[in-house]
Design a protein around this motif. Structure first.
Motif, PDB file in Angstrom:
ATOM      1  N   GLY A 113       0.798  -1.218   0.000  1.00 58.79           N
ATOM      2  CA  GLY A 113       0.000   0.000   0.000  1.00 58.79           C
ATOM      3  C   GLY A 113       0.831   1.268   0.000  1.00 58.79           C
ATOM      4  N   TYR A 137       0.332   7.599  -4.819  1.00 57.29           N
ATOM      5  CA  TYR A 137       0.080   6.603  -3.779  1.00 57.29           C
ATOM      6  C   TYR A 137      -0.178   7.263  -2.434  1.00 57.29           C
ATOM      7  CZ  TYR A 137       0.845   2.248  -6.304  1.00 57.29           C
ATOM      8  OH  TYR A 137       0.699   1.175  -7.145  1.00 57.29           O
ATOM      9  N   LEU A 140      -3.684   8.404  -2.578  1.00 50.10           N
ATOM     10  CA  LEU A 140      -4.559   7.244  -2.467  1.00 50.10           C
ATOM     11  C   LEU A 140      -4.608   6.744  -1.026  1.00 50.10           C
ATOM     12  CD1 LEU A 140      -6.285   5.093  -3.889  1.00 50.10           C
ATOM     13  CD2 LEU A 140      -4.196   3.803  -4.339  1.00 50.10           C
ATOM     14  N   ASP A 141      -3.464   6.740  -0.349  1.00 50.72           N
ATOM     15  CA  ASP A 141      -3.431   6.304   1.044  1.00 50.72           C
ATOM     16  C   ASP A 141      -4.240   7.250   1.920  1.00 50.72           C
ATOM     17  OD1 ASP A 141      -2.269   4.473   3.078  1.00 50.72           O
ATOM     18  OD2 ASP A 141      -1.315   6.297   3.809  1.00 50.72           O
ATOM     19  N   ALA A 143      -6.780   9.038   0.895  1.00 52.75           N
ATOM     20  CA  ALA A 143      -8.189   8.806   0.580  1.00 52.75           C
ATOM     21  C   ALA A 143      -8.713   7.557   1.286  1.00 52.75           C
ATOM     22  CB  ALA A 143      -8.371   8.668  -0.930  1.00 52.75           C
ATOM     23  N   ARG A 144      -7.884   6.522   1.339  1.00 49.51           N
ATOM     24  CA  ARG A 144      -8.298   5.304   2.056  1.00 49.51           C
ATOM     25  C   ARG A 144      -8.464   5.572   3.540  1.00 49.51           C
ATOM     26  NH1 ARG A 144      -4.050   1.147  -0.899  1.00 49.51           N
ATOM     27  NH2 ARG A 144      -5.291   0.767  -2.791  1.00 49.51           N
ATOM     28  N   ALA A 145      -7.560   6.389   4.095  1.00 49.54           N
ATOM     29  CA  ALA A 145      -7.674   6.724   5.519  1.00 49.54           C
ATOM     30  C   ALA A 145      -8.969   7.491   5.783  1.00 49.54           C
ATOM     31  CB  ALA A 145      -6.463   7.543   5.964  1.00 49.54           C
ATOM     32  N   ARG A 146      -9.291   8.448   4.887  1.00 53.20           N
ATOM     33  CA  ARG A 146     -10.547   9.186   5.053  1.00 53.20           C
ATOM     34  C   ARG A 146     -11.751   8.255   4.926  1.00 53.20           C
ATOM     35  NH1 ARG A 146      -7.789  13.005   1.814  1.00 53.20           N
ATOM     36  NH2 ARG A 146      -8.882  12.259  -0.036  1.00 53.20           N
ATOM     37  N   GLU A 147     -11.652   7.306   3.999  1.00 51.93           N
ATOM     38  CA  GLU A 147     -12.766   6.367   3.824  1.00 51.93           C
ATOM     39  C   GLU A 147     -12.946   5.505   5.066  1.00 51.93           C
ATOM     40  OE1 GLU A 147     -14.160   2.783   0.769  1.00 51.93           O
ATOM     41  OE2 GLU A 147     -12.327   3.911   0.396  1.00 51.93           O
ATOM     42  N   ARG A 148     -11.818   5.046   5.640  1.00 49.02           N
ATOM     43  CA  ARG A 148     -11.922   4.246   6.866  1.00 49.02           C
ATOM     44  C   ARG A 148     -12.499   5.073   8.010  1.00 49.02           C
ATOM     45  NH1 ARG A 148      -6.819   2.293   5.005  1.00 49.02           N
ATOM     46  NH2 ARG A 148      -5.753   3.814   6.334  1.00 49.02           N
ATOM     47  N   GLU A 151     -16.192   5.480   7.436  1.00 51.21           N
ATOM     48  CA  GLU A 151     -16.920   4.244   7.735  1.00 51.21           C
ATOM     49  C   GLU A 151     -17.037   4.037   9.240  1.00 51.21           C
ATOM     50  OE1 GLU A 151     -19.171   0.972   7.212  1.00 51.21           O
ATOM     51  OE2 GLU A 151     -18.565   2.453   5.706  1.00 51.21           O
TER      52      GLU A 151
END
Length: 375
Positions: A113, A137, A140-141, A143-148, A151
């Motif tokens: 990742g 990247y 993207l990382d 964005a994934r943290a914001r998504e987590r 959620e």
């Protein structure tokens, strides 16, 4: 000096031979377009050498020079071409090595990742490509943290709202059944039950309104009707709207604004955000404590600061205070509803291209909203 006609004839012969070889080279590049860079560079180098050799051969035949001179010229040209071919192959090998290093890093990033640029030195273009991949990247990382985080907030919201809905609904059902079964018959108790049912209904309605507002913010459907208003007017309206709550709680409420500060905002939405901050401050300020609202301008931005006397917030809770359904320690939860007020305030302020923050100050907390000044 060579006659013009002879010169033109030499150019024509050389150009014709070079064009024939060049056309063959282009055809070879097209046929091998899916092969490695090394092969393509070899084709380019070979086409260059062959075009030169063909031109020299055509010229020497036309000029009718001796076989010895022709052989010398062609040999020198061939040697130069071989050197050029070798350099092209070395360059192709370096490019292949660089691209393979990038490919290895990308594959490793797919597992971990995180993208780490190759350690070997790459050509400038590949180095720039590696830097762009690294930045991509990182985005993207993030964005994934914001998504987590989103959620997690959603799960917490469902849990909190389920709890906060279940409690008043259970009370409403119990009172409705008591009235229906005539378990409660005296007039005083009946009026009391009616008043409690009305109060709980209003509370549930406010909760549903908050959920609807929050869903609009998260969906990006919050439409602002901006107009030029004075920040002092918003502060005055906020104080007037929250004064009854402060008086009932026994909290002193004071508001002031530094001169006329014009801002381009949706007065209704921003007013709601400010009321949420002030209501939150009043609820968590003990009786005989004070809540202060101050508006001013600094560093080209308008600001509204809401200070309370809640006793402060643990430092580890400060970063999450504006998260959906976050309540922190139990001392800050009484009467707090579903914990959506601060999340809604943040969403409204950010929709106005503003900033909101909180810090411990004095006997409590200080919430600060910053907005662009109206021109």
């Amino acid at each position: 000096m060579i006659p013009f006609t002879a010169f033109a004839e030499v150019v024509a012969y050389a150009a014709g031979a070079a064009l024939l070889v060049g056309a063959a080279g282009v055809a070879a590049l097209y046929a091998l377009r899916g092969r490695s860079i090394t092969v393509l560079l070899a084709v380019v180098s070979a086409a260059t050498v062959l075009a030169t050799v063909a031109g020299i051969a055509a010229i020497t035949l036309k000029m009718l020079i001796s076989d010895h001179d022709r052989s010398v010229a062609l040999t020198v040209t061939a040697i130069g071409g071989l050197v050029g071919l070798g350099v092209s192959l070395l360059l192709g090998h370096r490019l292949i090595g660089g691209t393979r290093s990038l490919l290895t890093s990308v594959r490793a990033a797919g597992e971990t990742g995180r993208f780490g640029p190759p350690e070997r030195r790459l050509p400038a273009e590949l180095t720039e490509l590696g830097a762009e991949l690294s930045a991509a990247y990182e985005r993207l990382d993030a964005a994934r943290a914001r998504e987590r985080a989103l959620e997690t907030s959603r799960r917490e919201l469902v849990a909190w709202v389920s709890h906060d809905l279940r409690t008043p609904l259970a009370g409403l059902r119990a009172m409705a059944e008591a009235l229906e079964d005539e378990v409660v018959a005296d007039e005083v108790t009946v009026r009391q039950y009616h008043a409690q049912i009305r109060a709980e209904t209003d509370r549930l309605t406010a909760m549903v309104d908050d959920l609807f507002e929050l869903s609009r913010i998260h969906a990006g459907a919050l439409r602002l009707s901006r107009q030029r208003v004075g920040l002092s007017d918003l502060v005055s309206e906020t104080v007037a709207g929250t004064e009854p709550l402060a008086r009932a709680k026994g909290v002193r409420l004071r508001g002031e604004a530094d001169g006329v500060l014009p801002v381009e905002v949706d007065a209704a939405e921003l007013g709601r955000a400010l009321r949420n901050l002030v209501v939150n401050a009043i609820r968590h300020t003990p009786e005989d404590g004070g809540v202060e609202i101050v508006a001013g301008a600094e560093e080209g931005m308008a600001y509204v600061a809401v200070s309370d006397a809640c006793g402060g917030i643990p430092d580890e809770d400060l970063p999450r205070l504006f998260d959906v359904a976050f309540r922190g320690e139990a001392a800050r939860t009484p009467g707090g509803g579903a914990g959506l007020g601060l999340a809604i305030a943040r969403g409204i302020v950010e929709a106005h291209a503003g900033e909101i923050g909180v810090s411990n100050a004095g006997a409590g907390c200080r919430f600060v909203v910053r907005l662009p000044l109206g021109v």
